[in-house]
Motif scaffolding. Structure first.
Motif, short mmCIF file in Angstrom:
data_model
loop_
_atom_site.label_atom_id
_atom_site.label_comp_id
_atom_site.label_asym_id
_atom_site.label_seq_id
_atom_site.Cartn_x
_atom_site.Cartn_y
_atom_site.Cartn_z
N ASN A 1 11.14 87.49 66.14
CA ASN A 1 12.57 88.12 66.88
C ASN A 1 12.36 88.90 67.97
N THR B 1 17.24 92.12 67.95
CA THR B 1 17.55 91.48 69.25
C THR B 1 18.38 92.58 69.95
N VAL C 1 22.00 91.30 62.04
CA VAL C 1 21.56 91.24 63.42
C VAL C 1 21.11 92.64 63.93
N ASN D 1 19.96 83.79 69.21
CA ASN D 1 19.51 84.02 67.87
C ASN D 1 19.58 82.54 67.57
N ASN E 1 27.32 83.01 66.15
CA ASN E 1 26.13 82.55 65.75
C ASN E 1 26.12 81.26 64.70
#
Lengths: 445, 313
Positions: B136, B250, B247, B183, B100
């Motif tokens: 999100n 998600t 995170v 993301n 990420n």
């Protein structure tokens, strides 16, 4: 802290003695609005009507129904218990109520059963007893039940030359899968039109799978594999309810799971990795699978798809000559923190009565817990053109087994979910479940 | 509170000499200062300080939320050290953060340079932020459906191209990269905006001089833009790395930790232990460990990348 607890105790004692003397405090708790939660949106209209009828009969009590999806239901409920905002009455699940009862969040309703002369034998066999906790107290009155059946695509069956009578007499065993595997193989079609049991079948390019897959099934395998594994004489726990030992290390069970995972390897069932996303019922509707094993609560959804003729067959007969289906039932429970105890009790008794269960039956969405109402639901389904004997047969012939009720169910699920996923996806042999089983059983020591 | 009072007192000695009514001023300042600080202070105490302290306390207890916490000392931490799922969650989270951050920072830097030098239109600059305006959960669900194995539009295109379908969320190899990419897509516009602000803060005359000296575009970027942008880049990295470690949404709305344990990231594991399995003590202990990890990561980043110094001085 101690002082305030003492004060509460005194207040409670005073309240108790007051209610014992003249019942004046129960007036407060028998009036006003009570809240009721459920998770299945399909059942909301039926229960809304029950609530309206209930208020008509008891004008000083209104019921506010809130529907929350299954994913948020339990965490929101837990927050409510802690924050004091939980509903007075809520739909409860066998896998959850043990822990709630142990933490004193549920009100025992033995008195209510006695006062209202509720006939517990009027419910389908075993349903009422499921809600008696380890302490011998009753924590819910049964509202409905479900079993497992095989939903199949009639057009695909006809194209494969398989009759609907054949579907009614399927057999299964963990060695070669019996006629169940033969039918599944024959219904599987690859991209070039070859069937699963024909030479030259390409298992890597399958157009239609013989059997759909919902997921790994975690600890219960309710719709995924328990209708097979439990025909071998295996059961999840040493006793049910309130077993303290799980049996995922049994070779009989592991042989069944190896056979099940093998279906994906042979190309007869989708690989587990491809099932993350669209729901199994929707992929069935999209013509991607010919047979789906699923619960009776899905009847409405399967028969509701446009352009697909759906039939329902009973689950196959196993090596011991019997079918098997998990028998799960929901109940309505009262939160221990309710301020409207009397009104809540009345509502629970009403929900469990023929008045409400007949209303639920007439909507043909689920099977109510009362025997007489169950029959009415079967009639209502028949009136819609749906033959539900595949589900009711299990109850009539007593080929059901109960959802495994134990302590620590959430933790058991937490351990078994990845372990079962690994087996069903073919990443690990079923013998790997022995290690997971040890972890599970360590929870009960 | 005591530190606040001390600060306001130590700051005042300069004023009394010029203002005879210093005594009044002093208490008046304090009251006004407290008035302005109060909203932030109350928020900080109730939403950060108290929960943090309570979380640390709970990490030493066994607590199922419905009963009372029971002190168990270091038991949770000892169990965590031996918990393969905890170590797995660290590895999975690490993999996610790496993918990420590398992708997001590289793409955001590229976008920021484009915004700075090429795309001067406000509409285009604004459009880059659009994915960030989506929640999100919505972004995750949108891609969840588009990338579905059976009926997703992306796999339909892959199929038409004659390639084998990809189980983006279902296969253990793809699940984390897929989520890292989603993301990245959502956040890179915002990150680009931060870097873009940093670029604008670099004085133009430095570039003019570089141009006069005949520096190539690459040399200018290497020798001028990168060093002068460093404080902003460090800030962006600290913020995005911390955000990336956290995170959760998600994963929660798509794979739920699966397949097997491939996406059981640390925040999801905390949630699972605490809220699903009612083991709040154990969950709190993992949360404390995550807190320490993040503090250490931020410290290292600030220390070694010298984020609080600028080369412009």
């Amino acid at each position: 802290m101690k002082k305030s607890l003492g004060a509460v105790a005194v207040a409670a004692a005073v309240a108790l003695s007051l209610s014992a003397c003249n019942g004046s405090s129960s007036e407060e708790s028998a009036k006003g609005e009570i809240s009721y939660w459920l998770w299945d949106a399909n059942q909301l209209p039926a229960y809304q009507q029950c609530a309206d009828d209930f208020t008509k009969a008891n004008p000083d009590v209104t019921v506010k129904i809130t529907q929350r999806g299954w994913d948020d239901y339990w965490s929101t409920l837990t927050n409510g218990f802690v924050g004091g905002t939980a509903p007075d009455v809520f739909t409860n699940h066998l896998g959850r109520y043990g822990e709630l009862a142990e933490n004193n969040q549920l009100l025992p309703i033995d008195d209510a059963v006695e006062q209202n002369n509720i006939d517990l034998s009027a419910y389908n066999e075993g349903l009422a007893d499921l809600w008696v906790g380890q302490d011998g107290k009753r924590y819910g009155l049964p509202k409905d039940w479900d079993t497992i059946g095989l939903f199949y695509n009639k057009a695909m069956l006809a194209a494969a030359g398989i009759s609907e009578d054949q579907m009614k007499d399927l057999t299964w065993n963990p060695e070669d899968g019996g006629t169940y595997e033969k039918v599944i193989a024959h219904l599987t079609v690859d991209n070039s039109g070859k069937r699963g049991d024909e030479p030259g079948f390409d298992k890597n390019n399958v157009d239609v799978y013989g059997l759909g897959l919902n997921g790994g099934g975690d600890s219960s395998g309710q719709t995924e594999w328990s209708y097979l594994t439990n025909t071998t004489g295996w059961s999840h726990t040493d006793k049910n309810p309130w077993g303290t030992h799980y049996n995922y290390d049994d070779p009989k069970f592991q042989a069944s799971m190896d056979w099940f995972a093998g279906l994906a390897d042979k190309g007869y069932m989708p690989k587990l990795e491809t099932t993350v996303g669209a729901a199994m019922a929707d992929t069935f509707a999209a013509g991607k699978s010919a047979i789906n094993a699923h619960g009776s609560w899905m009847i409405g959804q399967y028969t509701g798809y446009q352009g697909i003729e759906v039939g329902i067959a009973p689950t196959p007969v196993g090596p011991q000559g019997e079918r098997a289906s998990m028998f799960n039932g929901l109940a309505d429970s009262i939160w221990a923190g309710t301020e409207k105890k009397d009104a809540a009790t009345k509502w629970v008794a009403y929900l469990a009565s023929a008045d409400c269960q007949d209303v639920v039956a007439s909507k043909a969405v689920v099977f109510p817990a009362l025997k007489a109402s169950s029959d009415k639901a079967a009639e209502a389904f028949a009136a819609k053109g749906v033959d539900v004997t595949a589900f009711t047969e299990h109850v009539k012939n007593k080929t059901t087994f109960l959802y495994p009720i134990t302590d620590n169910t959430a933790k058991v699920k937490g351990i078994m979910e990845p372990a079962m996923d690994a087996v069903v996806s073919g990443k690990a042999p079923a013998s790997s479940l022995t290690a997971a089983n040890e972890q599970v059983n360590a929870l009960f020591k | 509170m005591t530190t606040l009072a001390k600060h306001s007192r130590s700051a005042t000695p300069a004023s009394p000499s010029s203002k005879p009514r210093g005594g009044f001023r002093q208490s008046g300042d304090l009251r006004i200062a407290l008035f302005f600080i109060a909203p932030a202070l109350i928020g900080f105490v109730f939403f950060y300080l108290v929960p943090t302290v309570r979380g640390i306390y709970l990490s030493f207890t066994e607590y199922n939320i419905l009963g009372d916490p029971e002190w168990v000392g270091m038991e949770n931490y000892q169990a965590i050290a031996k918990d393969p799922l905890f170590w797995n969650s660290l590895a999975v989270t690490g993999q996610y953060v790496f993918l990420n951050i590398v992708l997001q920072t590289a793409l955001a830097l590229g976008l920021a340079l484009l915004m700075h030098q090429v795309a001067k239109s406000t509409i285009i600059r604004g459009a880059l932020l659009l994915p960030y305006l989506m929640s999100n959960v919505i972004a995750a669900l949108l891609w969840f459906w588009m990338l579905d194995y059976q009926i997703g539009v992306v796999n339909q295109f892959i199929d038409w191209a004659g390639l084998p379908r990809v189980a983006f969320f279902g296969s253990e190899e793809w699940a984390i990269p897929t989520q890292a990419l989603i993301n990245t897509w959502r956040h890179m516009g915002y990150t680009a905006l931060l870097i873009f602000a940093g670029l604008q803060a670099i004085p133009g005359h430095v570039y003019e001089v570089a141009k006069l000296d005949g520096a190539s575009a690459w040399q200018t970027f290497r020798k001028i833009t990168t060093p002068l942008l460093r404080p902003v880049l460090v800030l962006v990295l600290v913020v995005t790395v911390i955000g990336s470690f956290q995170v959760f949404d998600t994963v929660a709305v798509t794979t739920g930790g699966g397949p097997v344990n491939a996406t059981r990231v640390i925040q999801y594991y905390i949630y699972q232990r605490a809220f699903t399995e009612s083991d709040f003590g154990y969950g709190s202990a993992i949360a404390v460990i995550l807190f320490l990890i993040l503090a250490l990561v931020a410290f290292i980043q600030m220390k070694f990348l010298k984020g609080n110094e600028s080369d412009l001085d």
